[in-house]
Scaffold this motif. Structure first.
Motif, mmCIF file in Angstrom:
data_model
loop_
_atom_site.group_PDB
_atom_site.id
_atom_site.type_symbol
_atom_site.label_atom_id
_atom_site.label_comp_id
_atom_site.label_asym_id
_atom_site.label_seq_id
_atom_site.Cartn_x
_atom_site.Cartn_y
_atom_site.Cartn_z
ATOM 1 N N PRO A 32 4.050 1.749 -16.061
ATOM 2 C CA PRO A 32 4.775 0.960 -17.063
ATOM 3 C C PRO A 32 6.288 1.072 -16.864
ATOM 4 N N PHE A 33 7.001 -0.004 -17.131
ATOM 5 C CA PHE A 33 8.437 -0.070 -16.908
ATOM 6 C C PHE A 33 9.170 1.047 -17.647
ATOM 7 N N GLU A 34 8.775 1.301 -18.877
ATOM 8 C CA GLU A 34 9.431 2.348 -19.664
ATOM 9 C C GLU A 34 9.267 3.716 -19.006
ATOM 10 N N ASP A 35 8.076 3.987 -18.473
ATOM 11 C CA ASP A 35 7.835 5.265 -17.783
ATOM 12 C C ASP A 35 8.680 5.371 -16.523
ATOM 13 N N LEU A 36 8.855 4.259 -15.826
ATOM 14 C CA LEU A 36 9.679 4.249 -14.620
ATOM 15 C C LEU A 36 11.130 4.543 -14.966
ATOM 16 N N GLU A 72 12.186 6.222 -17.502
ATOM 17 C CA GLU A 72 12.250 7.628 -17.882
ATOM 18 C C GLU A 72 12.248 8.528 -16.648
ATOM 19 N N LYS A 73 11.378 8.196 -15.665
ATOM 20 C CA LYS A 73 11.321 8.984 -14.425
ATOM 21 C C LYS A 73 12.643 8.948 -13.686
ATOM 22 N N LEU A 74 13.313 7.816 -13.741
ATOM 23 C CA LEU A 74 14.587 7.659 -13.038
ATOM 24 C C LEU A 74 15.756 8.198 -13.853
ATOM 25 N N GLY A 75 15.481 8.616 -15.094
ATOM 26 C CA GLY A 75 16.528 9.159 -15.942
ATOM 27 C C GLY A 75 17.450 8.089 -16.492
ATOM 28 N N LEU A 76 16.929 6.899 -16.641
ATOM 29 C CA LEU A 76 17.753 5.812 -17.169
ATOM 30 C C LEU A 76 17.436 5.497 -18.603
#
Length: 80
Positions: free
Chosen positions: A70-74, A76-80
Motif C-alpha cells: 500500500p502507498f501509505e506503507d511505502l 512510511e518505509k521511506l520515512g516520508l
C-alpha cells in the motif's frame, strides 16, 4: 526456406549469402542433419528484438504477481 548441403554452401558461398537477404538458407550435413541457418542482418535483428520483447513481457507479468505494498506503507518505509 532453401536447404543446401555444407559442401554446396562452400562452393557457392557468396550466392547463398546473397540469397539469405531474401529468405533464410538452411545448411545441412549428412551425419548431423541441420547444422546452421543463414539469415539477413535485418531478419536477425528483428528476431532478437522479438525475443527481447517477449522476455520483457514475461518479466512485467511476473512483477505484477508480486505482492503489492500500500502507498501509505511505502511512504512510511521511506520515512516520508
Amino acid at each position: 526456406m532453401v536447404s543446401v548441403t555444407l559442401s554446396q554452401f562452400r562452393n557457392r558461398q557468396s550466392d547463398y549469402i546473397a540469397a539469405a537477404q531474401r529468405e533464410p538458407i538452411e545448411i545441412t550435413s549428412r551425419g548431423a542433419g541441420r547444422r546452421a541457418v543463414v539469415v539477413s542482418p535485418e531478419f536477425y535483428d528483428r528476431a532478437l528484438q522479438a525475443l527481447e520483447d517477449q522476455a520483457d513481457v514475461r518479466a512485467a507479468a511476473d512483477a505484477r504477481k508480486e505482492p503489492q505494498i500500500p502507498f501509505e506503507d511505502l511512504l512510511e518505509k521511506l520515512g516520508l
